[in-house]
Each structure stands twice: as structure tokens, then as C-alpha cells.
Write a protein that holds these residues in place. Sequence first.
Motif, PDB file in Angstrom:
ATOM      1  N   LYS A 165      35.378  18.338 -10.145  1.00 12.71           N
ATOM      2  CA  LYS A 165      34.880  17.003  -9.823  1.00 12.71           C
ATOM      3  C   LYS A 165      33.838  17.060  -8.710  1.00 12.71           C
ATOM      4  CE  LYS A 165      38.918  14.302 -11.223  1.00 12.71           C
ATOM      5  NZ  LYS A 165      39.990  13.365 -10.808  1.00 12.71           N
ATOM      6  N   LEU A 166      34.138  17.883  -7.737  1.00 12.84           N
ATOM      7  CA  LEU A 166      33.212  18.040  -6.620  1.00 12.84           C
ATOM      8  C   LEU A 166      31.857  18.544  -7.129  1.00 12.84           C
ATOM      9  CD1 LEU A 166      33.711  17.442  -3.688  1.00 12.84           C
ATOM     10  CD2 LEU A 166      34.197  19.864  -3.310  1.00 12.84           C
ATOM     11  N   ASP A 167      31.924  19.511  -8.052  1.00 17.26           N
ATOM     12  CA  ASP A 167      30.675  20.014  -8.631  1.00 17.26           C
ATOM     13  C   ASP A 167      29.895  18.897  -9.324  1.00 17.26           C
ATOM     14  OD1 ASP A 167      31.133  22.538  -7.765  1.00 17.26           O
ATOM     15  OD2 ASP A 167      31.846  23.323  -9.680  1.00 17.26           O
ATOM     16  N   LEU A 168      30.634  18.056 -10.032  1.00 14.62           N
ATOM     17  CA  LEU A 168      29.953  16.968 -10.746  1.00 14.62           C
ATOM     18  C   LEU A 168      29.299  15.974  -9.796  1.00 14.62           C
ATOM     19  CD1 LEU A 168      32.353  16.116 -13.727  1.00 14.62           C
ATOM     20  CD2 LEU A 168      30.169  17.328 -13.781  1.00 14.62           C
ATOM     21  N   VAL A 169      29.953  15.720  -8.680  1.00 11.41           N
ATOM     22  CA  VAL A 169      29.363  14.807  -7.708  1.00 11.41           C
ATOM     23  C   VAL A 169      28.038  15.366  -7.202  1.00 11.41           C
ATOM     24  CG1 VAL A 169      29.634  13.709  -5.453  1.00 11.41           C
ATOM     25  CG2 VAL A 169      31.603  13.910  -6.981  1.00 11.41           C
ATOM     26  N   ILE A 170      28.079  16.631  -6.884  1.00  9.37           N
ATOM     27  CA  ILE A 170      26.844  17.260  -6.397  1.00  9.37           C
ATOM     28  C   ILE A 170      25.768  17.239  -7.479  1.00  9.37           C
ATOM     29  CG2 ILE A 170      25.858  19.445  -5.627  1.00  9.37           C
ATOM     30  CD1 ILE A 170      28.687  19.893  -4.301  1.00  9.37           C
ATOM     31  N   ASP A 171      26.176  17.510  -8.696  1.00 10.54           N
ATOM     32  CA  ASP A 171      25.216  17.430  -9.804  1.00 10.54           C
ATOM     33  C   ASP A 171      24.603  16.036  -9.905  1.00 10.54           C
ATOM     34  OD1 ASP A 171      25.284  20.003 -10.695  1.00 10.54           O
ATOM     35  OD2 ASP A 171      26.973  19.678 -12.057  1.00 10.54           O
ATOM     36  N   LYS A 172      25.456  15.047  -9.791  1.00  6.33           N
ATOM     37  CA  LYS A 172      25.011  13.656  -9.881  1.00  6.33           C
ATOM     38  C   LYS A 172      23.894  13.384  -8.864  1.00  6.33           C
ATOM     39  CE  LYS A 172      25.577   9.221 -10.951  1.00  6.33           C
ATOM     40  NZ  LYS A 172      25.056   8.815 -12.246  1.00  6.33           N
ATOM     41  N   LEU A 173      24.150  13.790  -7.634  1.00  7.64           N
ATOM     42  CA  LEU A 173      23.152  13.594  -6.578  1.00  7.64           C
ATOM     43  C   LEU A 173      21.855  14.321  -6.896  1.00  7.64           C
ATOM     44  CD1 LEU A 173      25.310  13.941  -3.345  1.00  7.64           C
ATOM     45  CD2 LEU A 173      23.845  12.007  -3.921  1.00  7.64           C
ATOM     46  N   PHE A 174      21.991  15.559  -7.242  1.00  6.07           N
ATOM     47  CA  PHE A 174      20.793  16.350  -7.511  1.00  6.07           C
ATOM     48  C   PHE A 174      20.025  15.818  -8.716  1.00  6.07           C
ATOM     49  CE2 PHE A 174      20.264  19.864  -4.640  1.00  6.07           C
ATOM     50  CZ  PHE A 174      21.486  19.963  -3.995  1.00  6.07           C
ATOM     51  N   ASP A 175      20.750  15.435  -9.744  1.00  2.02           N
ATOM     52  CA  ASP A 175      20.076  14.919 -10.942  1.00  2.02           C
ATOM     53  C   ASP A 175      19.233  13.698 -10.622  1.00  2.02           C
ATOM     54  OD1 ASP A 175      21.116  16.869 -12.493  1.00  2.02           O
ATOM     55  OD2 ASP A 175      22.742  15.654 -13.330  1.00  2.02           O
ATOM     56  N   LEU A 176      19.828  12.818  -9.850  1.00  2.00           N
ATOM     57  CA  LEU A 176      19.116  11.597  -9.491  1.00  2.00           C
ATOM     58  C   LEU A 176      17.809  11.934  -8.780  1.00  2.00           C
ATOM     59  CD1 LEU A 176      19.408   8.524  -9.505  1.00  2.00           C
ATOM     60  CD2 LEU A 176      20.358   8.680  -7.215  1.00  2.00           C
ATOM     61  N   PHE A 177      17.862  12.900  -7.916  1.00  2.00           N
ATOM     62  CA  PHE A 177      16.694  13.186  -7.096  1.00  2.00           C
ATOM     63  C   PHE A 177      15.687  14.081  -7.799  1.00  2.00           C
ATOM     64  CE2 PHE A 177      19.769  12.121  -3.592  1.00  2.00           C
ATOM     65  CZ  PHE A 177      19.329  10.813  -3.557  1.00  2.00           C
ATOM     66  N   ILE A 178      16.166  14.835  -8.785  1.00  2.00           N
ATOM     67  CA  ILE A 178      15.203  15.536  -9.630  1.00  2.00           C
ATOM     68  C   ILE A 178      14.368  14.513 -10.384  1.00  2.00           C
ATOM     69  CG2 ILE A 178      14.967  16.883 -11.761  1.00  2.00           C
ATOM     70  CD1 ILE A 178      17.402  18.506 -10.779  1.00  2.00           C
ATOM     71  N   ALA A 179      15.052  13.491 -10.883  1.00  2.11           N
ATOM     72  CA  ALA A 179      14.358  12.462 -11.651  1.00  2.11           C
ATOM     73  C   ALA A 179      13.402  11.665 -10.779  1.00  2.11           C
ATOM     74  CB  ALA A 179      15.383  11.524 -12.302  1.00  2.11           C
ATOM     75  N   ASN A 180      13.654  11.588  -9.502  1.00  2.00           N
ATOM     76  CA  ASN A 180      12.833  10.748  -8.625  1.00  2.00           C
ATOM     77  C   ASN A 180      12.761  11.301  -7.197  1.00  2.00           C
ATOM     78  OD1 ASN A 180      11.454   8.681  -7.407  1.00  2.00           O
ATOM     79  ND2 ASN A 180      12.664   7.058  -8.354  1.00  2.00           N
ATOM     80  N   PRO A 181      11.899  12.284  -7.009  1.00  2.00           N
ATOM     81  CA  PRO A 181      11.814  12.936  -5.696  1.00  2.00           C
ATOM     82  C   PRO A 181      11.445  11.978  -4.572  1.00  2.00           C
ATOM     83  CG  PRO A 181      10.627  14.185  -7.343  1.00  2.00           C
ATOM     84  CD  PRO A 181      11.002  12.888  -7.982  1.00  2.00           C
TER      85      PRO A 181
END
Lengths: 194, 194
Positions: free
Chosen positions: A84-100
Motif C-alpha cells: 500500500k505504501l508503494d502505491l501511495v508513492i506511485d500515486k504521488l509520482f504519477d500525478l507529478f509526472i503528468a503535471n510537473p
Amino acid sequence: MRKREGNKEQAILNAAIKVFAQHGYHRAKISSIADHASVATGSVYLYYKNKESILLTIFDQLWTELTDGLRIIVKRSDIDPSQKLDLVIDKLFDLFIANPALASVFVNEQHHLIKDKRGDIAKQYDDFLDLAEEIIREGVRKKIFNADVDIKIFRHFITGGIRSVLRQWSEHSQTLTLQRLRQNVKYFIKHGLL
Amino acid sequence: MRKREGNKEQAILNAAIKVFAQHGYHRAKISSIADHASVATGSVYLYYKNKESILLTIFDQLWTELTDGLRIIVKRSDIDPSQKLDLVIDKLFDLFIANPALASVFVNEQHHLIKDKRGDIAKQYDDFLDLAEEIIREGVRKKIFNADVDIKIFRHFITGGIRSVLRQWSEHSQTLTLQRLRQNVKYFIKHGLL
DNA sequence: ATGAATAATGAATCATTATTCAATAATAAT
DNA sequence: ATTATTATTGAATAATGATTCATTATTCAT
């Protein structure tokens, strides 16, 4: 009657994210935001009460999206807290990849809003952290996570660390890939230095 | 001839730290800084070129002090890298116990200076991180620290994490003791969550 | 004591920009 | 096509607050 054409409200918000990211909130000019949105200066005030409320809206949407995503992850029973922790981090990173640009605003401008009480950004941030805390508590309960760490402290440390890493990336994206960042953060949170 | 009486330069700097901490750099008024320093508005400009140079001076002194302290720690041969890391964290915490307002300015306002190239604050920050990196490298070389962590990423993560924790403390110092914060940070950096 | 010489003052100025609003344009209803 | 209604414009206004500078105060050397 006349209808509003296009989606000016969103165009202004996107323009503001760009301009805030580039110059910082205080240096950003309404006229420049209007230019980027291909709209007259005055039109900004048809959609937003004032400059601060634009920033407020950006963070409101952002925290809503992040919290909704987190809530789903927390609920899942098919994966363990570590995943779950990994997914949270992924969530954050994904959002910011999409919109730096959004990443840059996120890491640099939130404290303008937290000091004043206007808006509930501080509360939304707390809610997010509370939710994240549940994952940690689940992990401790199941003896997967180390019980010696103070969760309240830990959660601030983690979010601050991630922000800092993202800020670095948003300013020097050429030298670091987000992919590498993401892996390292996940690894480090769990294993530490020793 | 007439001599300058008292130490107005330092009084202004201290006043600025207070006012920047309370309102943030952009909201802080020169007139308010002058008031806190018991000095006329215009006098501020006898000692500082402009508002930004006050902030610049604060960070210049801060990074100089931190880097000097770090340099001594790095050089020591009587302790191992793990202990050195503890000392670095102690150094940071000690400074901010002595001056909480400075902590708040430190965590919140540096990015105003890093975007512009004026002053060499970005460079001083990098120098500090480079020095800190030596401790990590020494630890990896001696097989005390985990070699799987990317040092560049790690160092940003740590400083961001510490900043965030200090920010939290500077705003809610009643609920958390710095002592507890300090222990947790040290522990967490080394052991991680698992 | 007197007068250079410099320090300090704080009201006035200047620059910057957020915000307003009177005028204009676009759309929909009749 | 005409009118009513709402959207949009962008130049003018207002507010803020950094910076300047003419004036006054203080110190020191003689």
C-alpha cells in the motif's frame, strides 16, 4: 441569454499553475496568468474572487484528488501495508509526472495557505496524513512495520522528504529520472541507511 | 565624526528573522522590521541594500555556520560515520532550539533565493550537501551503510524530511518535543520502516 | 564651546500590480 | 431583426509597501 464559451475557468487555473510554478506565487502577475489563458485580465475575476483564491482552488483540487486516491488504497484488503505504501508513492509520482508544473506549486507554495486560516487546506492536508497513518498503523499491528517509530513524526518526515526530492526533480529534471527517484524513495523508507 | 551606536545591523537582522518567521518573506514589511529593531524605516537601508539582501544575509550566515560545523564533524577520525550522522542532526536541531524563528525562516523561505541566481545561497546549500555526502560515502565504503541507496537522492530526501519535521515543530511546538523529534529522525534514517 | 562629519529619521515619492467598472461584444429568445 | 441578457474586455483606479532624501540629531576633534 449568452452562454460562457470554452472552459475559461479551467484555462485560467492551468495558466495559473504554469505561472505560479515559473515565478512563485507572489511574483506571479494576474495579467500574466490572463495572457497564458488567452483571456482579458478582468476575466480572471469573473471566475475567481482574487489571486489567493486561485491558489486555494489549485490546492483544494489537488488534495481532493490525492485523498480520494489514498482512501481507495487504504481500504484494499488484497495487499499488505508495505505494498500500500508503494502505491501511495506511485500515486504521488504519477500525478507529478503528468503535471510537473503542479509539482512545483505543490512543493513550494502550500505554506502560504497554511499560515492564514482561510480555506481548509491545512485541514485537507491533515486528513490526508491521517489516512496515510492508517496504513502505517495497520503495518505495525501486523508486525510488518517497526513499532519504534513515532507515526506522527514519521508521516511529516516522509512527506517532507518526498517534496524535497520532487522539488529537486522539478528544477533539474534532466539529471534524475522520476523512475529512479521513485524506486529509491520506496526502498529508503523501508530499509533506511543501515 | 560620529560613531554608530549599538549594533543596529544585527538588531535589524534579528528583527527580520522574527518578522519573516511570523508573516513570511513577502508579507513582511520593512516598516515592521524597523519597528521591531527600534529603528526608523529608513535606517534599514543604511545597513542593507534592500529587502532581499536581508534575507540573503540571514541565509548566508546560517549556511556558513552549518557548513563550518559540518566540516569539523566530517574530518573527525575518532567516530564512525553513523555517529557522525547523529552529530549532524544534533547540530541542526541545536541551532533551531536556540532560535525557533530562524528555523521557520530556514524551512520556508529558502526557495525565494534559489530561483534567482543573486547571491550564492544555492551554491552554499550544494556545498553543505556535498560535505554531508562524504559521510555517507565513508559509511558505504566501510560497509556500515547500505550501498543500494542513491546518495544524491538520499541527501535531498533527508534534508527535506528534517525541514518538514522542523516546520511542524515550529508551528506546534507544544505537542512535540524537539528531543523526541531528534531521536526519531536519527532512528528512522538508519532503520527505515521495516 | 564650536563646527565638521556622519548617523538617523520618517514623511514623501515611486513603482508595482491587484482589482474594478464602464463600455462593448456575443448569444439566445422573441 | 430586434431586444434582453449575460460575458468579456482592458484601461483606469486604488492600494500597498519598498525605497529615497531633505532634514535633524548626535558625536568627536579641536
